[in-house]
Design an enzyme around this catalytic site. Sequence first.
Site, PDB file in Angstrom:
ATOM      1  N   ARG A  14      -5.212   6.383  -7.921  1.00  0.00           N
ATOM      2  CA  ARG A  14      -5.450   5.903  -9.289  1.00  0.00           C
ATOM      3  C   ARG A  14      -6.838   5.378  -9.623  1.00  0.00           C
ATOM      4  O   ARG A  14      -7.527   5.223 -10.763  1.00  0.00           O
ATOM      5  CB  ARG A  14      -4.540   5.325 -10.024  1.00  0.00           C
ATOM      6  N   GLN A  82       0.130   2.960   9.801  1.00  0.00           N
ATOM      7  CA  GLN A  82       0.976   3.996   9.122  1.00  0.00           C
ATOM      8  C   GLN A  82       0.424   5.144   8.942  1.00  0.00           C
ATOM      9  O   GLN A  82      -0.460   5.279   7.955  1.00  0.00           O
ATOM     10  CB  GLN A  82       1.498   3.278   7.680  1.00  0.00           C
TER      11      GLN A  82
HETATM   12  C1  UD1 Z   1       4.649  -1.654  -6.148  1.00  0.00           C
HETATM   13  C2  UD1 Z   1       6.038  -1.995  -6.109  1.00  0.00           C
HETATM   14  C3  UD1 Z   1       6.539  -2.420  -7.787  1.00  0.00           C
HETATM   15  C4  UD1 Z   1       5.465  -3.485  -7.905  1.00  0.00           C
HETATM   16  C5  UD1 Z   1       4.116  -3.473  -7.735  1.00  0.00           C
HETATM   17  C6  UD1 Z   1       3.437  -4.647  -8.054  1.00  0.00           C
HETATM   18  C7  UD1 Z   1       7.061  -0.534  -4.555  1.00  0.00           C
HETATM   19  C8  UD1 Z   1       8.005   0.738  -4.644  1.00  0.00           C
HETATM   20  N1  UD1 Z   1       6.872  -1.046  -5.704  1.00  0.00           N
HETATM   21  O1  UD1 Z   1       4.416  -0.350  -7.172  1.00  0.00           O
HETATM   22  O2  UD1 Z   1       7.637  -2.744  -7.828  1.00  0.00           O
HETATM   23  O3  UD1 Z   1       5.969  -3.936  -9.546  1.00  0.00           O
HETATM   24  O4  UD1 Z   1       3.966  -2.817  -6.323  1.00  0.00           O
HETATM   25  O5  UD1 Z   1       2.030  -4.568  -8.096  1.00  0.00           O
HETATM   26  O6  UD1 Z   1       6.989  -1.277  -3.675  1.00  0.00           O
HETATM   27  N2  UD1 Z   1       1.002   1.099   0.426  1.00  0.00           N
HETATM   28  C9  UD1 Z   1       1.128   1.213   1.772  1.00  0.00           C
HETATM   29  N3  UD1 Z   1       1.800   2.126   2.309  1.00  0.00           N
HETATM   30  C10 UD1 Z   1       2.231   3.252   1.592  1.00  0.00           C
HETATM   31  C11 UD1 Z   1       2.282   2.897   0.082  1.00  0.00           C
HETATM   32  C12 UD1 Z   1       1.819   1.628  -0.346  1.00  0.00           C
HETATM   33  O7  UD1 Z   1       0.492   0.316   2.638  1.00  0.00           O
HETATM   34  O8  UD1 Z   1       2.909   4.028   1.966  1.00  0.00           O
HETATM   35  C13 UD1 Z   1       0.392  -0.216  -0.089  1.00  0.00           C
HETATM   36  C14 UD1 Z   1      -0.724   0.085  -1.017  1.00  0.00           C
HETATM   37  O9  UD1 Z   1      -2.070   0.040  -0.279  1.00  0.00           O
HETATM   38  C15 UD1 Z   1      -0.654  -1.246  -1.835  1.00  0.00           C
HETATM   39  C16 UD1 Z   1       0.467  -1.633  -1.993  1.00  0.00           C
HETATM   40  O10 UD1 Z   1       1.152  -0.924  -0.716  1.00  0.00           O
HETATM   41  O11 UD1 Z   1      -1.620  -2.307  -1.336  1.00  0.00           O
HETATM   42  C17 UD1 Z   1       1.443  -1.258  -3.121  1.00  0.00           C
HETATM   43  O12 UD1 Z   1       1.301   0.110  -3.173  1.00  0.00           O
HETATM   44  P1  UD1 Z   1       1.326   0.756  -4.915  1.00  0.00           P
HETATM   45  O13 UD1 Z   1       1.302   2.388  -4.697  1.00  0.00           O
HETATM   46  O14 UD1 Z   1       0.147   0.150  -5.667  1.00  0.00           O
HETATM   47  O15 UD1 Z   1       2.839   0.356  -5.425  1.00  0.00           O
HETATM   48  P2  UD1 Z   1       2.949   0.164  -7.171  1.00  0.00           P
HETATM   49  O16 UD1 Z   1       3.350   1.635  -7.512  1.00  0.00           O
HETATM   50  O17 UD1 Z   1       1.983  -0.518  -7.542  1.00  0.00           O
HETATM   51 CA    CA Z   2       0.020  -1.532  -7.020  1.00  0.00          CA
END
Ligand code: UD1
Ligand code: CA
Length: 461
Positions: A14, A82
């Site tokens: 995004r 990852q």
């Molecule tokens: C996540 C939470 C949500 C919370 C929000 C708070 C989950 C499923 N959801 O959603 O409940 O309200 O954060 O900000 O956890 N990342 C990885 N590997 C992946 C996917 C993501 O390292 O495979 C990292 C991203 O780089 C990021 C963090 O995890 O720093 C959060 O990922 P993001 O996709 O932003 O989650 P949200 O949809 O915001």
């Molecule tokens: Ca997030």
Amino acid sequence: MIAIAILAAGRGTRMKSDLPKVLHELGGRSLVERVLQSCQEIEICRRLVIVGYRGELVKQSLIEGKEIADNPQSPPLEFVEQTEQLGTGHAIQQLLPHLEGFQGDLLVLNGDVPLLRAETIKQLMAVHKQHQNSATLLTANLPNPQGYGRVFTDSQNLVQQIVEDRDCTPDQKQNHRINAGVYCFHWPDLEKILPELKADNDQKEYYLTDTVTFLNPVRAVDVEDYQEILGINDRKHLATACDILQTRVKDKWMTAGVTLLDPSSITIDDTVELQPDVVIEPQTHLRGQTAIASGSRIGPGSLIENSQIGENVTVLYSVVSDSIVAENSRVGPYAHLRGHAEIGANCRVGNFVELKNTQLGDRTNVAHLSYLGDATLGEKVNIGAGTITANYDGKNKHKTQIGDRTKTGSNSVLVAPITLGEDVTVAAGSVVTEDVPNDCLVIARSRQVVKPGWKLKEPKK
Ligand code: UD1
Ligand code: CA
């Protein structure tokens, strides 16, 4: 024993950016660096960063970043790959081989939650310890919870379920209590159930948030100030975070005795140090490792970056980078100091003057229209308008040395390498190519020729 894990593998779709989301900058530091910083006040034994999308870049940026330099006593950063980003739960699953046999707690933070206060994390850890929870997570009640996972608890704050925004029924969306993305898990409990996660949701991802349904007890702790837990998903969030950070920083300095005129037009990185009775005028930006001493007045319209400004200095409509200005000196309007310029006390650097890697002794003036590069000037030197050091021969840079009390006339060119002694006077318009000893006048221009009665020949008809 506490280990921390930062989730930093996602691309951040995004953000619409090539740069991994966690490397976007907020007030002079990357998001992920800020997240690491927020854990500084708790005692930890390991620091794991989960990287994936452009992982090498994230790694390199952290290794070279300020956080490590600022906290040499913290445990080293361990990077865990990852390779495919299949969700936050999948990211934490990658830790299984690395934390085998670990008996302590794992503090998990999203790499995109940069405004958390150390105090908040401490409170979360305290509740976790006090109740011996299997997991404890930070929650907030948001006026606009859109995009966040919703946390469902009983009346005792015990968590039953977390449902992502996109998976919520319209009814569930009415719940404004959200998951901040900050968790503390008792690792031996989490380790056991991590392989159980399923990707049966709208995104077909393995959600870390689903672990709460397997663990018991899981407790929610509300954050006092919900601004802290803002997660950065797009550029608008980044701008909001900037505003919040600026308000924090400006409040701090105003409380400490700094005057900010028209604060909304000023930006100050949180790495900057200001003394009481500094005045910052409108449209001024202070960045990086900058320090400004008491009585100084900066702006309007100035940018100060990684520079030290002494007491009672004025900087007006100017740019100062990687430089030092000693007390009572005046800079500007429209001066540019860069590349380790060092201005002594009681100096004047005026209109349209650029100084690069140049040192001025005390009471030296460069008042108008000059470029001085790689030069060392003594005390009480006066550089006439339009004086230039020709320091570059097309291949190499060369030094210029100018002794105490020397004066250069307007429009002089000093061809480096060159040394002018003390009490030298350079005649206006000179191109000086050879060293000049003390107490001399140097004239290096062709003599004026005046031919009386001379007229242009009439063209032949
Ligand atoms: C996540 C939470 C949500 C919370 C929000 C708070 C989950 C499923 N959801 O959603 O409940 O309200 O954060 O900000 O956890 N990342 C990885 N590997 C992946 C996917 C993501 O390292 O495979 C990292 C991203 O780089 C990021 C963090 O995890 O720093 C959060 O990922 P993001 O996709 O932003 O989650 P949200 O949809 O915001
Ligand atoms: Ca997030």
